[in-house]
Design a protein around this motif. Structure first.
Motif, PDB file in Angstrom:
ATOM      1  N   ILE A   1       0.846  -1.201   0.000  1.00 26.84           N
ATOM      2  CA  ILE A   1       0.000   0.000   0.000  1.00 26.84           C
ATOM      3  C   ILE A   1       0.878   1.245   0.000  1.00 26.84           C
ATOM      4  O   ILE A   1       0.638   2.201  -0.751  1.00 26.84           O
ATOM      5  CB  ILE A   1      -0.946  -0.004   1.216  1.00 26.84           C
ATOM      6  CG1 ILE A   1      -2.008  -1.095   1.060  1.00 26.84           C
ATOM      7  CG2 ILE A   1      -1.612   1.366   1.391  1.00 26.84           C
ATOM      8  CD1 ILE A   1      -2.876  -1.295   2.295  1.00 26.84           C
ATOM      9  N   TYR A   2       1.906   1.233   0.845  1.00 22.02           N
ATOM     10  CA  TYR A   2       2.811   2.383   0.929  1.00 22.02           C
ATOM     11  C   TYR A   2       3.520   2.629  -0.395  1.00 22.02           C
ATOM     12  O   TYR A   2       3.550   3.773  -0.897  1.00 22.02           O
ATOM     13  CB  TYR A   2       3.832   2.146   2.041  1.00 22.02           C
ATOM     14  CG  TYR A   2       4.960   3.159   2.053  1.00 22.02           C
ATOM     15  CD1 TYR A   2       4.753   4.454   2.494  1.00 22.02           C
ATOM     16  CD2 TYR A   2       6.236   2.809   1.601  1.00 22.02           C
ATOM     17  CE1 TYR A   2       5.783   5.382   2.499  1.00 22.02           C
ATOM     18  CE2 TYR A   2       7.268   3.727   1.598  1.00 22.02           C
ATOM     19  CZ  TYR A   2       7.038   5.014   2.038  1.00 22.02           C
ATOM     20  OH  TYR A   2       8.055   5.928   2.023  1.00 22.02           O
ATOM     21  N   GLU A   3       4.097   1.576  -0.992  1.00 20.59           N
ATOM     22  CA  GLU A   3       4.831   1.727  -2.247  1.00 20.59           C
ATOM     23  C   GLU A   3       3.923   2.221  -3.363  1.00 20.59           C
ATOM     24  O   GLU A   3       4.339   2.997  -4.225  1.00 20.59           O
ATOM     25  CB  GLU A   3       5.477   0.390  -2.647  1.00 20.59           C
ATOM     26  CG  GLU A   3       6.595  -0.073  -1.733  1.00 20.59           C
ATOM     27  CD  GLU A   3       7.797   0.852  -1.759  1.00 20.59           C
ATOM     28  OE1 GLU A   3       8.021   1.517  -2.795  1.00 20.59           O
ATOM     29  OE2 GLU A   3       8.511   0.921  -0.737  1.00 20.59           O
ATOM     30  N   TYR A   4       2.663   1.785  -3.333  1.00 24.21           N
ATOM     31  CA  TYR A   4       1.709   2.196  -4.365  1.00 24.21           C
ATOM     32  C   TYR A   4       1.267   3.649  -4.175  1.00 24.21           C
ATOM     33  O   TYR A   4       1.320   4.473  -5.093  1.00 24.21           O
ATOM     34  CB  TYR A   4       0.495   1.272  -4.352  1.00 24.21           C
ATOM     35  CG  TYR A   4      -0.676   1.793  -5.157  1.00 24.21           C
ATOM     36  CD1 TYR A   4      -0.652   1.788  -6.553  1.00 24.21           C
ATOM     37  CD2 TYR A   4      -1.800   2.318  -4.511  1.00 24.21           C
ATOM     38  CE1 TYR A   4      -1.719   2.283  -7.293  1.00 24.21           C
ATOM     39  CE2 TYR A   4      -2.866   2.805  -5.250  1.00 24.21           C
ATOM     40  CZ  TYR A   4      -2.829   2.790  -6.635  1.00 24.21           C
ATOM     41  OH  TYR A   4      -3.873   3.285  -7.367  1.00 24.21           O
ATOM     42  N   MET A   5       0.883   3.983  -2.956  1.00 27.10           N
ATOM     43  CA  MET A   5       0.252   5.286  -2.729  1.00 27.10           C
ATOM     44  C   MET A   5       1.261   6.442  -2.728  1.00 27.10           C
ATOM     45  O   MET A   5       0.912   7.572  -3.046  1.00 27.10           O
ATOM     46  CB  MET A   5      -0.544   5.272  -1.419  1.00 27.10           C
ATOM     47  CG  MET A   5      -1.682   4.266  -1.431  1.00 27.10           C
ATOM     48  SD  MET A   5      -2.953   4.556  -0.188  1.00 27.10           S
ATOM     49  CE  MET A   5      -3.820   5.952  -0.900  1.00 27.10           C
ATOM     50  N   LYS A   6       2.525   6.171  -2.370  1.00 25.93           N
ATOM     51  CA  LYS A   6       3.491   7.267  -2.340  1.00 25.93           C
ATOM     52  C   LYS A   6       3.808   7.791  -3.737  1.00 25.93           C
ATOM     53  O   LYS A   6       4.376   8.876  -3.884  1.00 25.93           O
ATOM     54  CB  LYS A   6       4.782   6.829  -1.637  1.00 25.93           C
ATOM     55  CG  LYS A   6       5.684   5.907  -2.437  1.00 25.93           C
ATOM     56  CD  LYS A   6       6.961   5.605  -1.684  1.00 25.93           C
ATOM     57  CE  LYS A   6       7.902   4.754  -2.534  1.00 25.93           C
ATOM     58  NZ  LYS A   6       9.173   4.449  -1.823  1.00 25.93           N
ATOM     59  N   THR A   7       3.446   7.013  -4.772  1.00 24.32           N
ATOM     60  CA  THR A   7       3.700   7.449  -6.140  1.00 24.32           C
ATOM     61  C   THR A   7       2.559   8.304  -6.690  1.00 24.32           C
ATOM     62  O   THR A   7       2.687   8.900  -7.761  1.00 24.32           O
ATOM     63  CB  THR A   7       3.894   6.239  -7.067  1.00 24.32           C
ATOM     64  OG1 THR A   7       2.683   5.466  -7.104  1.00 24.32           O
ATOM     65  CG2 THR A   7       5.041   5.356  -6.578  1.00 24.32           C
ATOM     66  N   LEU A   8       1.441   8.353  -5.958  1.00 21.86           N
ATOM     67  CA  LEU A   8       0.274   9.082  -6.449  1.00 21.86           C
ATOM     68  C   LEU A   8       0.452  10.582  -6.234  1.00 21.86           C
ATOM     69  O   LEU A   8       1.029  11.022  -5.237  1.00 21.86           O
ATOM     70  CB  LEU A   8      -0.984   8.611  -5.728  1.00 21.86           C
ATOM     71  CG  LEU A   8      -1.324   7.112  -5.830  1.00 21.86           C
ATOM     72  CD1 LEU A   8      -2.590   6.821  -5.044  1.00 21.86           C
ATOM     73  CD2 LEU A   8      -1.470   6.692  -7.287  1.00 21.86           C
TER      74      LEU A   8
END
Length: 582
Positions: A329-336
């Motif tokens: 979740i962290y790796e995905y959302m930090k790119t948004l």
């Protein structure tokens, strides 16, 4: 120096003095400043005292490097890492840190580094060609970096090198000549590793203060959706939005709060199938299927939980199950560009105060999927027994990484699980080469683990081994060996090599105390009442001189080998045992 910076220095010095007296009074002011600077610069990696000290390479022939830290895919790099298991495009991070107590930033420090990198980053220069110019700690790190980089070359590693110059100076008043030299240093470094990311950071009194004030927060607030489920005040089940959960597990800078996972025994597995599936689900934005329908959710431990409206406040938070999901979740959302996701995740909250109960919960939740047996060692009864025994004697067994560091206990009385395993392996089993070569593998596998941690070894022997290692460490740090090196042609003492041989030194010291080579565990137990007084310190000094002379003799038979390689060989241990004077 500006008035503001002068105030910063005064406050910083006060903090340094207090922290050193409370937690590291065995270190000099200069040594402690280095460790403090390392800790602040690398705060996001949550390193233990052992990890900070083991990467300190400062001393004679350090090439202008005080701290040499390496990470691969965000985890500390060591020789036992299984490189074959690493996927394509791994990230190798190198931090070369200079920490000076001066009130400014000078050119000389950068000039020294410029000369050093011509040796350590130029792969054509063999280790045997440069080992005479640098101390053993630097050479050890260079060997590890080179071997890792070359072994992973086929997987196209990304290389990120960060130079850090920390002092008590003002980063707003750095001379243009100094900045120009750092630009040249970075450009030259990029030529060694094409496509690498290289940067130089100045860290002054203000930056160190700001970092030191960012304490870890274990008391956090989690917003949830609708009504919670609870049978009593000891457990809760809630649904929380993905973006709210993301805020819960990240700090003010947007970094993942890794310390919340100290009790979770599984390492993040990266781009494996289960995490790829989670990421695909996150990216799909499927409005017909909520995220929590497809995911097992998160399990949290807390010592206290208080609900006000639709927010639950948790004390002593630990994520004991859900590391893979949280990281993904962290790796995905930090790119948004915008952190906004109304989908929900299921969070189970268990309130447990007693350590034994917490350990049972940790072990049970982590058995739900395959976990290596060694990963669960910290929850075993013998580990709790050792912690209790040490605590009763005012020593601190760090069964939960950095627990005692975070509450301010003195560093020279904090003992980690791997460190104790190394001490027992060296002192009780007389295998310092194993302790040196395989610091973490010692406790992997039932056979290896049971040799070190079993009921046949009395608790007082564990404490004796820990005390002996710490006494030897403190003596080495407090002693100026320069006056003893006149008859030492290879300068092994001056170059700090004795720190590479500390486990061999511990074994020889016990041999000399007992006046016998093939001693037993019972013999070790007979030493429990011996105090580390002036007589013992004199014997240790003589042992240091003798191991230096023996090492010189051994190296003459293997001139192409570095001391780091030699220290990991059983043949070297046998040579020492056969030739030591008792």
């Amino acid at each position: 120096m500006s008035n503001n910076n002068n105030n910063d220095v005064i406050i910083l010095n006060s903090i340094l003095d207090t922290k050193r007296q409370n937690s590291a009074n065995n270190l000099s002011q200069d040594e402690y400043f280095e460790i403090f600077a390392f800790d602040q610069v690398l705060k996001d990696y949550d390193l233990s005292y052992d990890e900070l000290l083991s990467n300190q390479v400062d001393g004679k022939d350090d090439g202008g490097i005080d701290g040499f830290f390496m990470f691969i895919n965000n985890e500390a790099l060591n020789e036992e890492l299984d490189l074959e298991a690493i996927k394509k495009n791994p990230l190798i991070e190198v931090y070369l840190i200079q920490a000076k107590t001066s009130s400014s930033f000078g050119e000389k420090a950068i000039e020294t580094l410029m000369a050093t990198i011509e040796d350590i980053f130029y792969l054509d220069k063999h280790i045997s060609d440069i080992k005479q110019f640098y101390n053993a700690q630097v050479i050890e790190k260079v060997e590890l970096l080179r071997n890792t980089y070359l072994d992973l070359a086929i997987k196209h590693p990304q290389v990120k090198i960060t130079y850090v110059y920390a002092s008590k100076g003002d980063t707003q008043s750095i001379h243009i000549k100094v900045k120009n030299k750092t630009d040249n240093l970075c450009t030259r470094t990029q030529n060694f590793f094409i496509g690498s990311e290289v940067k130089f950071e100045f860290v002054g009194a203000r930056e160190l203060l700001e970092s030191a004030r960012q304490e870890k927060s274990y008391s956090l607030k989690l917003k949830f959706l609708e009504n919670y489920i609870s049978r009593d005040e000891d457990n809760y089940v809630v649904l929380t939005r993905l973006d709210e959960y993301y805020e819960f597990v990240t700090d003010d800078k947007g970094y993942l709060r890794k310390y919340l996972f100290e009790s979770n025994v599984r390492d993040y597995q990266g781009n494996v199938e289960v995490n790829r599936d989670i990421k695909i689900t996150l990216a799909s934005k499927d409005t017909d299927i909520d995220f929590w329908w497809l995911n097992n959710g998160i399990t949290l431990l807390a010592s206290k939980a208080t609900i006000a409206g639709k927010t639950i406040t948790l004390d002593d938070v630990q994520i004991v199950n859900g590391l893979q999901t949280t990281n993904t979740i962290y790796e995905y959302m930090k790119t948004l560009q915008e952190i906004h996701d109304e989908r929900a995740i299921l969070v189970k909250i268990i309130v447990a105060n007693k350590l034994e109960a917490r350990d049972r919960i940790i072990k049970a939740t982590n058995f739900q999927t395959p976990v290596p047996a060694a990963s669960l060692r910290a929850t075993e009864p013998i580990q709790r027994d050792i912690e209790d025994y040490f605590l009763h004697n005012d020593w601190f067994y760090d069964r939960r990484k950095n627990y005692y560091k975070n509450i301010g206990k003195t560093s020279n009385r904090i003992i980690s699980i791997p460190y104790l395993a190394q001490a027992v392996t060296s002192i009780v089993h007389r295998e310092p080469h194993t302790a040196r070569a395989r610091p973490t593998s010692i406790i992997k596998g039932d056979t290896n683990y049971s040799r070190v941690f079993n009921s046949s070894i009395p608790m007082e022997v564990y404490l004796f081994c820990a005390k002996s290692m710490k006494n030897i460490e403190s003596y080495i740090r407090a002693t100026d060996f320069s006056a003893l090196t006149e008859n030492n042609p290879n300068n092994l003492l001056r170059s700090g090599t004795i720190r590479i041989l500390i486990f061999h030194l511990a074994m020889l010291f016990i041999i000399k105390l007992l006046r016998k080579v093939n001693y037993t565990q019972g013999d070790v137990r007979s030493l429990l009442q011996i105090e580390f007084d002036e007589n013992q310190q004199g014997l240790l000094c003589n042992t240091i001189l003798e191991i230096t002379e023996l090492t010189n003799r051994y190296l003459q038979t293997a001139p192409t080998l570095s001391i780091n390689t030699v220290a990991k060989r059983s043949e070297f241990t046998n040579f020492l045992v056969e030739n030591v004077q008792i």
